[in-house]
Design a protein around this motif. Structure first.
Motif, PDB file in Angstrom:
ATOM      1  N   THR A   1       0.849  -1.188   0.000  1.00  0.00           N
ATOM      2  CA  THR A   1       0.000   0.000   0.000  1.00  0.00           C
ATOM      3  C   THR A   1       0.881   1.234   0.000  1.00  0.00           C
ATOM      4  OG1 THR A   1      -0.137   0.158   2.419  1.00  0.00           O
ATOM      5  CG2 THR A   1      -1.840  -1.159   1.303  1.00  0.00           C
ATOM      6  N   VAL A   2       0.361   2.304  -0.558  1.00  0.00           N
ATOM      7  CA  VAL A   2       1.044   3.596  -0.552  1.00  0.00           C
ATOM      8  C   VAL A   2       0.017   4.646  -0.180  1.00  0.00           C
ATOM      9  CG1 VAL A   2       2.358   5.298  -1.872  1.00  0.00           C
ATOM     10  CG2 VAL A   2       2.655   2.847  -2.359  1.00  0.00           C
ATOM     11  N   GLU A   3       0.266   5.326   0.935  1.00  0.00           N
ATOM     12  CA  GLU A   3      -0.600   6.427   1.348  1.00  0.00           C
ATOM     13  C   GLU A   3      -0.001   7.718   0.801  1.00  0.00           C
ATOM     14  OE1 GLU A   3      -2.540   8.467   5.348  1.00  0.00           O
ATOM     15  OE2 GLU A   3      -0.935   6.994   5.562  1.00  0.00           O
ATOM     16  N   PHE A   4      -0.834   8.515   0.151  1.00  0.00           N
ATOM     17  CA  PHE A   4      -0.329   9.738  -0.477  1.00  0.00           C
ATOM     18  C   PHE A   4      -1.338  10.872  -0.342  1.00  0.00           C
ATOM     19  CE2 PHE A   4      -2.957   7.829  -3.703  1.00  0.00           C
ATOM     20  CZ  PHE A   4      -3.575   8.906  -4.331  1.00  0.00           C
ATOM     21  N   ARG A   5      -0.847  12.055  -0.588  1.00  0.00           N
ATOM     22  CA  ARG A   5      -1.699  13.236  -0.739  1.00  0.00           C
ATOM     23  C   ARG A   5      -1.255  13.930  -2.017  1.00  0.00           C
ATOM     24  NH1 ARG A   5      -1.335  15.349   3.930  1.00  0.00           N
ATOM     25  NH2 ARG A   5      -3.355  14.630   4.633  1.00  0.00           N
ATOM     26  N   ALA A   6      -2.196  14.094  -2.927  1.00  0.00           N
ATOM     27  CA  ALA A   6      -1.934  14.784  -4.192  1.00  0.00           C
ATOM     28  C   ALA A   6      -2.729  16.087  -4.183  1.00  0.00           C
ATOM     29  CB  ALA A   6      -2.347  13.925  -5.375  1.00  0.00           C
TER      30      ALA A   6
ATOM     31  N   GLU B   1      -5.321   9.395  -0.150  1.00  0.00           N
ATOM     32  CA  GLU B   1      -5.729   8.012  -0.378  1.00  0.00           C
ATOM     33  C   GLU B   1      -4.641   7.069   0.098  1.00  0.00           C
ATOM     34  OE1 GLU B   1      -6.222   5.407  -4.379  1.00  0.00           O
ATOM     35  OE2 GLU B   1      -7.586   7.125  -4.255  1.00  0.00           O
ATOM     36  N   ASN B   2      -5.038   5.895   0.544  1.00  0.00           N
ATOM     37  CA  ASN B   2      -4.118   4.799   0.826  1.00  0.00           C
ATOM     38  C   ASN B   2      -4.408   3.744  -0.232  1.00  0.00           C
ATOM     39  OD1 ASN B   2      -2.158   3.274   2.055  1.00  0.00           O
ATOM     40  ND2 ASN B   2      -3.440   2.622   3.761  1.00  0.00           N
ATOM     41  N   SER B   3      -3.591   3.707  -1.269  1.00  0.00           N
ATOM     42  CA  SER B   3      -3.823   2.856  -2.436  1.00  0.00           C
ATOM     43  C   SER B   3      -3.237   1.466  -2.238  1.00  0.00           C
ATOM     44  CB  SER B   3      -3.178   3.475  -3.676  1.00  0.00           C
ATOM     45  OG  SER B   3      -3.779   4.703  -3.990  1.00  0.00           O
ATOM     46  N   ARG B   4      -3.948   0.488  -2.753  1.00  0.00           N
ATOM     47  CA  ARG B   4      -3.506  -0.906  -2.698  1.00  0.00           C
ATOM     48  C   ARG B   4      -2.943  -1.305  -4.063  1.00  0.00           C
ATOM     49  NH1 ARG B   4      -7.116  -5.704  -3.214  1.00  0.00           N
ATOM     50  NH2 ARG B   4      -5.709  -7.433  -2.890  1.00  0.00           N
ATOM     51  N   PHE B   5      -1.795  -1.985  -4.025  1.00  0.00           N
ATOM     52  CA  PHE B   5      -1.106  -2.445  -5.230  1.00  0.00           C
ATOM     53  C   PHE B   5      -0.799  -3.931  -5.097  1.00  0.00           C
ATOM     54  CE2 PHE B   5      -0.264   2.005  -4.769  1.00  0.00           C
ATOM     55  CZ  PHE B   5      -0.376   2.506  -6.049  1.00  0.00           C
ATOM     56  N   ILE B   6      -0.796  -4.635  -6.220  1.00  0.00           N
ATOM     57  CA  ILE B   6      -0.403  -6.041  -6.263  1.00  0.00           C
ATOM     58  C   ILE B   6       0.464  -6.267  -7.492  1.00  0.00           C
ATOM     59  CG2 ILE B   6      -2.471  -6.895  -5.051  1.00  0.00           C
ATOM     60  CD1 ILE B   6      -3.503  -7.822  -7.863  1.00  0.00           C
ATOM     61  N   ARG B   7       1.109  -7.428  -7.506  1.00  0.00           N
ATOM     62  CA  ARG B   7       1.811  -7.848  -8.727  1.00  0.00           C
ATOM     63  C   ARG B   7       0.840  -8.692  -9.538  1.00  0.00           C
ATOM     64  NH1 ARG B   7       7.326  -7.045  -9.239  1.00  0.00           N
ATOM     65  NH2 ARG B   7       8.353  -6.572  -7.284  1.00  0.00           N
ATOM     66  N   GLU B   8       0.722  -8.340 -10.794  1.00  0.00           N
ATOM     67  CA  GLU B   8      -0.136  -9.069 -11.723  1.00  0.00           C
ATOM     68  C   GLU B   8       0.731  -9.432 -12.927  1.00  0.00           C
ATOM     69  OE1 GLU B   8      -3.750  -7.263 -13.975  1.00  0.00           O
ATOM     70  OE2 GLU B   8      -4.456  -7.845 -11.970  1.00  0.00           O
TER      71      GLU B   8
ATOM     72  N   GLY C   1       3.635 -10.495 -12.853  1.00  0.00           N
ATOM     73  CA  GLY C   1       4.984 -10.021 -12.559  1.00  0.00           C
ATOM     74  C   GLY C   1       5.150  -8.518 -12.461  1.00  0.00           C
ATOM     75  N   SER C   2       4.131  -7.747 -12.818  1.00  0.00           N
ATOM     76  CA  SER C   2       4.238  -6.279 -12.805  1.00  0.00           C
ATOM     77  C   SER C   2       3.365  -5.671 -11.719  1.00  0.00           C
ATOM     78  CB  SER C   2       3.787  -5.702 -14.152  1.00  0.00           C
ATOM     79  OG  SER C   2       4.632  -6.144 -15.172  1.00  0.00           O
ATOM     80  N   TRP C   3       3.845  -4.584 -11.128  1.00  0.00           N
ATOM     81  CA  TRP C   3       3.040  -3.855 -10.154  1.00  0.00           C
ATOM     82  C   TRP C   3       1.866  -3.192 -10.855  1.00  0.00           C
ATOM     83  CZ3 TRP C   3       3.100  -4.647  -5.242  1.00  0.00           C
ATOM     84  CH2 TRP C   3       4.268  -5.059  -4.614  1.00  0.00           C
ATOM     85  N   VAL C   4       0.678  -3.296 -10.242  1.00  0.00           N
ATOM     86  CA  VAL C   4      -0.522  -2.634 -10.757  1.00  0.00           C
ATOM     87  C   VAL C   4      -1.312  -2.055  -9.582  1.00  0.00           C
ATOM     88  CG1 VAL C   4      -0.767  -4.005 -12.873  1.00  0.00           C
ATOM     89  CG2 VAL C   4      -1.855  -4.796 -10.763  1.00  0.00           C
ATOM     90  N   TYR C   5      -2.038  -0.989  -9.875  1.00  0.00           N
ATOM     91  CA  TYR C   5      -2.936  -0.361  -8.909  1.00  0.00           C
ATOM     92  C   TYR C   5      -4.209  -1.194  -8.829  1.00  0.00           C
ATOM     93  CZ  TYR C   5      -6.484   2.973  -7.271  1.00  0.00           C
ATOM     94  OH  TYR C   5      -7.513   3.571  -6.601  1.00  0.00           O
ATOM     95  N   VAL C   6      -4.718  -1.403  -7.592  1.00  0.00           N
ATOM     96  CA  VAL C   6      -5.957  -2.153  -7.427  1.00  0.00           C
ATOM     97  C   VAL C   6      -7.086  -1.209  -7.087  1.00  0.00           C
ATOM     98  CG1 VAL C   6      -7.142  -3.984  -6.163  1.00  0.00           C
ATOM     99  CG2 VAL C   6      -4.697  -4.205  -6.675  1.00  0.00           C
ATOM    100  N   GLU C   7      -6.996  -0.543  -5.936  1.00  0.00           N
ATOM    101  CA  GLU C   7      -8.061   0.339  -5.471  1.00  0.00           C
ATOM    102  C   GLU C   7      -7.621   1.016  -4.179  1.00  0.00           C
ATOM    103  OE1 GLU C   7     -11.289  -2.335  -4.782  1.00  0.00           O
ATOM    104  OE2 GLU C   7     -10.196  -3.459  -3.255  1.00  0.00           O
ATOM    105  N   PRO C   8      -8.405   1.984  -3.695  1.00  0.00           N
ATOM    106  CA  PRO C   8      -8.104   2.544  -2.386  1.00  0.00           C
ATOM    107  C   PRO C   8      -8.245   1.454  -1.322  1.00  0.00           C
ATOM    108  CG  PRO C   8      -9.663   3.944  -3.558  1.00  0.00           C
ATOM    109  CD  PRO C   8      -9.520   2.664  -4.348  1.00  0.00           C
ATOM    110  N   GLN C   9      -7.325   1.446  -0.351  1.00  0.00           N
ATOM    111  CA  GLN C   9      -7.350   0.480   0.742  1.00  0.00           C
ATOM    112  C   GLN C   9      -8.636   0.640   1.537  1.00  0.00           C
ATOM    113  OE1 GLN C   9      -5.190  -1.869   1.087  1.00  0.00           O
ATOM    114  NE2 GLN C   9      -5.737  -2.683   3.072  1.00  0.00           N
ATOM    115  N   GLY C  10      -9.209  -0.464   1.973  1.00  0.00           N
ATOM    116  CA  GLY C  10     -10.404  -0.400   2.790  1.00  0.00           C
ATOM    117  C   GLY C  10     -11.683  -0.645   2.021  1.00  0.00           C
ATOM    118  N   ARG C  11     -11.592  -0.846   0.730  1.00  0.00           N
ATOM    119  CA  ARG C  11     -12.792  -1.139  -0.065  1.00  0.00           C
ATOM    120  C   ARG C  11     -13.095  -2.604  -0.052  1.00  0.00           C
ATOM    121  NH1 ARG C  11     -13.279   2.373  -5.536  1.00  0.00           N
ATOM    122  NH2 ARG C  11     -13.661   4.315  -4.539  1.00  0.00           N
TER     123      ARG C  11
END
Length: 129
Positions: A92-97, A110-117, A119-129
């Motif tokens: 997860t990466v918490e950020f302020r833009a 937002e605290n964004s959730r990421f996974i490897r798909e 073999g590559s990192w991809v954005y999934v959704e905001p954490q907590g959904r």
């Protein structure tokens, strides 16, 4: 002659072409969730919807993405992260833009959730959904 910037749009001390621009163009891939988060922020700045869709998990990716013409992204601050290293499969990466919408300042936190798909990192959704 155009001045060569020494700071990428994501805030790191490297020229855009060598930092996020290299990911946007497909010359390199993100090695961490934070690097992907930074490159996605920069993609919003330069209005690269194709990259945003490519770097979005197939499970949560919308069929298309329309970027708001009246939104100007003005800065990114990484607040924290968990996991997401080259040795992890999720993070997860918490950020302020910060941005301006029709000239009015605002921010997105937002605290964004990421996974490897595949073999590559991809954005999934905001954490907590």
């Amino acid at each position: 002659m155009a001045k060569r910037t020494t700071t990428c749009l994501c805030g790191l001390p490297a020229p855009y072409a060598d930092c996020c621009g290299s990911l946007h163009a497909g010359r390199t891939s993100a090695t961490t969730a934070e690097q992907l988060m930074r490159s996605r922020y920069s993609a919003f700045v330069v209005r690269d919807a194709a990259y945003l869709l490519r770097s979005w998990s197939s499970a949560t990716r919308p069929p298309e993405l329309h970027l708001d013409d009246d939104l100007e992204w003005t800065g990114l601050e990484i607040l924290s992260s968990t996991g997401g290293s080259p040795f992890h499969t999720e993070g997860t990466v918490e950020f302020r833009a910060t941005y301006k919408a029709d000239g009015t300042p605002g921010d997105q936190h937002e605290n964004s959730r990421f996974i490897r798909e595949n073999g590559s990192w991809v954005y999934v959704e905001p954490q907590g959904r």
